[in-house]
Design a protein around this motif. Structure first.
Motif, PDB file in Angstrom:
ATOM      1  N   UNK A 121     -18.576  17.734  29.393  1.00 48.94           N
ATOM      2  CA  UNK A 121     -19.350  18.467  30.397  1.00 48.94           C
ATOM      3  C   UNK A 121     -18.382  18.864  31.504  1.00 48.94           C
ATOM      4  N   UNK A 122     -18.055  20.157  31.572  1.00 49.01           N
ATOM      5  CA  UNK A 122     -17.068  20.646  32.537  1.00 49.01           C
ATOM      6  C   UNK A 122     -17.611  20.567  33.960  1.00 49.01           C
ATOM      7  N   UNK A 123     -16.798  20.021  34.851  1.00 51.26           N
ATOM      8  CA  UNK A 123     -17.157  19.972  36.268  1.00 51.26           C
ATOM      9  C   UNK A 123     -16.216  20.801  37.127  1.00 51.26           C
ATOM     10  N   UNK A 124     -14.915  20.787  36.799  1.00 51.32           N
ATOM     11  CA  UNK A 124     -13.967  21.552  37.605  1.00 51.32           C
ATOM     12  C   UNK A 124     -12.654  21.758  36.879  1.00 51.32           C
ATOM     13  N   UNK A 125     -11.849  22.664  37.408  1.00 47.38           N
ATOM     14  CA  UNK A 125     -10.547  22.969  36.823  1.00 47.38           C
ATOM     15  C   UNK A 125      -9.581  23.351  37.937  1.00 47.38           C
ATOM     16  N   UNK A 126      -8.341  22.954  37.761  1.00 50.52           N
ATOM     17  CA  UNK A 126      -7.266  23.343  38.678  1.00 50.52           C
ATOM     18  C   UNK A 126      -6.209  24.081  37.869  1.00 50.52           C
ATOM     19  N   UNK A 172     -11.526  18.589  34.671  1.00 48.27           N
ATOM     20  CA  UNK A 172     -12.250  17.396  35.102  1.00 48.27           C
ATOM     21  C   UNK A 172     -13.698  17.526  34.636  1.00 48.27           C
ATOM     22  N   UNK A 173     -14.261  16.444  34.085  1.00 42.18           N
ATOM     23  CA  UNK A 173     -15.645  16.479  33.639  1.00 42.18           C
ATOM     24  C   UNK A 173     -16.077  15.147  33.082  1.00 42.18           C
ATOM     25  N   UNK A 178     -20.651   9.989  28.567  1.00 41.94           N
ATOM     26  CA  UNK A 178     -20.746  10.183  30.007  1.00 41.94           C
ATOM     27  C   UNK A 178     -19.586   9.656  30.806  1.00 41.94           C
ATOM     28  N   UNK A 179     -18.491   9.256  30.137  1.00 45.13           N
ATOM     29  CA  UNK A 179     -17.337   8.727  30.853  1.00 45.13           C
ATOM     30  C   UNK A 179     -16.571   9.858  31.545  1.00 45.13           C
ATOM     31  N   UNK A 180     -15.938   9.506  32.690  1.00 45.61           N
ATOM     32  CA  UNK A 180     -15.118  10.506  33.388  1.00 45.61           C
ATOM     33  C   UNK A 180     -13.945  10.904  32.503  1.00 45.61           C
ATOM     34  N   UNK A 181     -13.713  12.209  32.477  1.00 42.99           N
ATOM     35  CA  UNK A 181     -12.705  12.708  31.545  1.00 42.99           C
ATOM     36  C   UNK A 181     -11.797  13.678  32.277  1.00 42.99           C
ATOM     37  N   UNK A 182     -10.476  13.435  32.213  1.00 44.37           N
ATOM     38  CA  UNK A 182      -9.484  14.318  32.805  1.00 44.37           C
ATOM     39  C   UNK A 182      -8.453  14.661  31.746  1.00 44.37           C
ATOM     40  N   UNK A 183      -8.139  15.939  31.709  1.00 45.08           N
ATOM     41  CA  UNK A 183      -7.198  16.378  30.687  1.00 45.08           C
ATOM     42  C   UNK A 183      -6.411  17.569  31.218  1.00 45.08           C
ATOM     43  N   UNK A 211     -13.355  16.661  23.066  1.00 46.09           N
ATOM     44  CA  UNK A 211     -13.061  18.061  23.375  1.00 46.09           C
ATOM     45  C   UNK A 211     -11.585  18.366  23.173  1.00 46.09           C
ATOM     46  N   UNK A 212     -11.306  19.645  22.946  1.00 44.11           N
ATOM     47  CA  UNK A 212      -9.940  20.132  22.815  1.00 44.11           C
ATOM     48  C   UNK A 212      -9.695  21.211  23.855  1.00 44.11           C
ATOM     49  N   UNK A 213      -8.537  21.180  24.490  1.00 47.56           N
ATOM     50  CA  UNK A 213      -8.173  22.123  25.532  1.00 47.56           C
ATOM     51  C   UNK A 213      -6.921  22.874  25.076  1.00 47.56           C
TER      52      UNK A 213
END
Length: 218
Positions: A121-126, A172-173, A178-183, A211-213
């Motif tokens: 679940x996407x929340x933000x991106x930098x 970030x998502x 439901x775990x916090x996920x950063x990639x 997920x794959x980025x």
């Protein structure tokens, strides 16, 4: 008893005769004048009496409402046409501004696409270009829904010189359960004379259950 002459008698009778004639003329003219005044007064009252008799009927009210509604509809169409003209003009001005500010030989556009379901679940991106942060963005529920339906978000529009550049994205998502996920992911792009388009893609991997980025060029 005093005596009067014939001439004196004639002088006395003449005014009396004149007064009698005038009296007779007034007797005739007065009724005619009264009738004329009465007729004039009646003619003045006639329009007022006629107006008192004019009332609105259901049909006249319906016709008035139809005419008013028609006028409102025509005004609405004119306003809608004006809005469309303004939108088209703003679009043309925005394209012209982008062409002036971001020429094709230095233009870099970065888009984000989202094709995920239960794994992220996407929340933000930098976004960084050559180690410099150019964009940080937080997504709302409505924006995530639009991306999930196939939309693309232009995350960045800027200028870079021809040659090789490093594009890095940090997501970030919420991941599985439901775990916090950063990639983060990094990609090297080569800028040529034309505009450069880069896509940040987020997809579900059924095989890996996560997920794959990825970053790819157009």
């Amino acid at each position: 008893m005093a005596k009067i002459t014939v001439q004196e008698f004639a002088n006395w009778v003449r005014p009396v005769r004149h007064r009698a004639v005038i009296a007779m003329m007034l007797a005739v003219l007065c009724p005619m004048t009264g009738q004329a005044l009465a007729a004039e007064d009646a003619s003045k009252r006639a329009p007022a009496a006629a107006l008192d008799q004019i009332i609105e009927t259901p049909m006249s009210i319906r016709n008035s409402r139809q005419q008013a509604q028609q006028a409102v509809n025509e005004l609405s169409r004119d306003i809608q046409g004006l809005k469309q003209s303004v939108v088209a003009l703003n679009k043309d001005l925005r394209v012209l501004e982008e062409d002036l500010l971001f020429p094709a030989n230095t233009q870099l556009s970065v888009f984000l696409s989202l094709d995920v379901g239960e794994f992220f679940r996407l929340e933000g991106v930098k976004l960084k270009v050559d180690s410099e942060t150019v964009t940080s963005y937080l997504y709302s529920d409505q924006e995530r829904e639009a991306l999930a339906k196939g939309g693309m978000h232009r995350l960045h529009l800027g200028n870079i010189s021809p040659g090789e550049h490093t594009v890095s994205a940090f997501f970030i998502g919420a991941g599985p359960n439901g775990r916090e996920y950063k990639r983060g992911t990094t990609h090297t792009v080569t800028k040529s004379s034309g505009p450069k388009y880069v896509e940040l893609s987020i997809e579900d991997s059924e095989a890996r259950q996560q997920p794959e980025f990825s970053i790819r060029e157009w």
